[in-house]
Design an enzyme around this catalytic site. Structure first.
Site, PDB file in Angstrom:
ATOM      1  N   SER A   1      24.790 -30.868  -1.952  1.00 45.03           N
ATOM      2  CA  SER A   1      24.033 -31.494  -3.035  1.00 45.03           C
ATOM      3  C   SER A   1      22.532 -31.220  -2.891  1.00 45.03           C
ATOM      4  O   SER A   1      22.126 -30.077  -2.715  1.00 45.03           O
ATOM      5  CB  SER A   1      24.373 -32.992  -3.068  1.00 45.03           C
ATOM      6  OG  SER A   1      24.004 -33.560  -4.291  1.00 45.03           O
TER       7      SER A   1
ATOM      8  N   ASP B   1      33.275 -30.895 -10.242  1.00 46.83           N
ATOM      9  CA  ASP B   1      32.049 -31.633  -9.904  1.00 46.83           C
ATOM     10  C   ASP B   1      31.438 -32.210 -11.185  1.00 46.83           C
ATOM     11  O   ASP B   1      31.135 -31.474 -12.114  1.00 46.83           O
ATOM     12  CB  ASP B   1      31.071 -30.647  -9.236  1.00 46.83           C
ATOM     13  CG  ASP B   1      29.827 -31.319  -8.685  1.00 46.83           C
ATOM     14  OD1 ASP B   1      29.518 -32.454  -9.094  1.00 46.83           O
ATOM     15  OD2 ASP B   1      29.156 -30.685  -7.851  1.00 46.83           O
TER      16      ASP B   1
ATOM     17  N   HIS C   1      32.616 -33.348  -6.337  1.00 45.29           N
ATOM     18  CA  HIS C   1      31.307 -33.099  -5.723  1.00 45.29           C
ATOM     19  C   HIS C   1      31.322 -33.380  -4.221  1.00 45.29           C
ATOM     20  O   HIS C   1      30.782 -32.620  -3.428  1.00 45.29           O
ATOM     21  CB  HIS C   1      30.266 -33.992  -6.407  1.00 45.29           C
ATOM     22  CG  HIS C   1      28.853 -33.758  -5.952  1.00 45.29           C
ATOM     23  ND1 HIS C   1      28.172 -32.582  -6.217  1.00 45.29           N
ATOM     24  CD2 HIS C   1      27.979 -34.538  -5.255  1.00 45.29           C
ATOM     25  CE1 HIS C   1      26.948 -32.659  -5.699  1.00 45.29           C
ATOM     26  NE2 HIS C   1      26.812 -33.832  -5.110  1.00 45.29           N
TER      27      HIS C   1
END
Length: 422
Positions: free
Chosen positions: A236, A330, A364
């Protein structure tokens, strides 16, 4: 015959599979297997699946398919990765990785018992498993050196070990679970905090890459670290930083980017007087789904489509190797598109220093194998429930496969090639 439930090994690392078997059942009987886990703050997680005994009254999870429940089909570790929180949208997180394992109870019930009665009924048979985040002999060292704040995990044994820096998303604090696991597999791993931890600012106005350079040099100076290069595992916002480190720091030779952007997000990045501005964010492209979960994956698309190349990080300047890991479901970042754009940029510049692993149905938050999917959770700084995405079974398959690939990739690029002396 006595009903027996066995699981081997009963104590293992969180990423090690367990072989579960029930024997002594009436032939062809349908039973419920339930797993329960209590986290460190008392949150309860549970899963269950229906199995049918074979002609000799045995259920072997390595061979028998689940007929229904939290997952369907042959999944020997399904009871672990399909665990769901009783208090919905609670993320399973291990804080104390050294001193205690997660305890997982496996219980067997008759299938004709209504599910609502399971919590108050004694199982026919049960057992408890220990799931550890550190192998015996792993050392944990608090790091407060210069500006650096974090925790260094050293593998068991004498040697010098390949060095890795572990970076999580920009939610702040320090997460040690992946670093302790990497150390358990032979990597000297620094879990590095970069905001909202000890004396680090809770809402930094910029990302200063010199802080991360200091961390790289700290790791390479450590007597237990092999060198000459280090690896990075990042996810991320952490992967934005990981990518920038790979571009600017020649000591970074292997970089794992899990669901990250190929541009700067939120706050400017500075390095030795150079400033990289964040890509503009379009708040109107936020989507809130039927359950009230916020989905941010389109918020950068407007700017990305219009953006000149200046906003894209110059990945072609990196000397080391990249492993891109993408969850195609995601909902937080459009990571599939970002990884595609980054690898295209490498290809255009004549580079072949990358591997891309893209997983349909994965979300994610790709974590260690057999970790339950966290498809949504609350971020306290945003007062929002964020939808991370992912479907339970494909996400679990992605976690198991990508973890093997991460370890292989780091070993390949951080360990010296041993040539035979023939």
């Amino acid at each position: 015959m006595m009903i027996q439930l066995t699981a081997t090994p009963t104590s293992a690392l969180i990423d090690e599979p367990v072989h579960i078997r029930a024997t002594g059942l009436p032939p062809f009987q349908i039973v419920v297997l339930q797993a329960t886990l209590k986290d460190e703050t008392g949150n309860l997680f549970h899963s269950h699946a229906y199995y049918k005994a074979n002609e000799v009254g045995e259920v072997d999870l390595e061979r028998a398919p689940s007929l229904g429940g939290d997952y369907v089909g042959v999944h020997p570790m399904g009871l672990f990765w399909s665990l769901k929180p009783e208090n919905i949208l609670t993320k399973l997180l291990k804080r104390d990785v050294m001193n205690s394992p997660f305890l997982v109870q496996i219980k067997l019930y008759d299938s004709n018992l209504p599910l609502i009665h399971i919590p108050t009924t004694a199982p026919k048979v049960s057992l408890t498993l220990e799931r550890w985040y550190t192998a015996p002999g792993t050392k944990r060292i608090q790091v407060r050196e210069g500006h650096i704040r974090g925790t260094l995990f050293l593998p068991p044994g004498e040697g010098r070990f390949p060095g890795v820096i572990d970076l999580f998303a920009g939610v702040g604090g320090l997460i040690e679970s992946r670093a302790s696991l990497l150390a358990s597999h032979g990597f000297a791993t620094l879990a590095l905090a970069y905001c909202d931890y000890e004396d680090l600012p809770s809402q930094p106005e910029k990302t200063d890459l010199e802080y991360f350079e200091e961390a790289v040099n700290f790791l390479l100076r450590h007597p237990k670290v092999l060198g000459p290069g280090v690896g990075i595992v990042s996810i991320s916002k952490g992967a934005e930083i990981g990518l920038s480190m790979a571009i600017h720091l020649k000591q970074v030779t292997a970089t794992v980017l899990i669901n990250g952007p190929n541009f700067v997000i939120r706050i400017p990045q500075v390095y030795r007087g150079q400033i990289s501005q964040p890509l503009p964010f379009s708040p109107q492209l936020l989507s809130i789904n039927a359950l009230g979960l916020a989905e941010f994956q389109h918020n950068f698309e407007e700017a990305r489509n219009e953006a000149n190349e200046n906003f894209l990080l110059p990945i072609e300047k990196a000397q080391g190797h990249f492993l891109f890991i993408v969850g195609e479901d995601d909902k937080n970042l459009n990571s599939k598109a970002y990884a595609k754009q980054a690898t295209e940029q490498l290809r255009r510049n004549g580079k072949n220093n990358w591997t891309l692993l893209s997983y349909p149905g994965a979300g994610h938050l790709l974590e260690a194998p057999y970790s339950p999917l966290c498809c949504a959770s609350k971020i306290s700084s945003l007062h929002l429930f964020i939808h991370w995405g992912g479907e339970v079974t494909p996400h679990a398959i992605a976690q198991e496969h990508s973890w093997k690939e991460i370890k292989k990739f780091l070993r390949k690029h951080l360990l010296p090639v041993v040539t035979s002396q023939l």
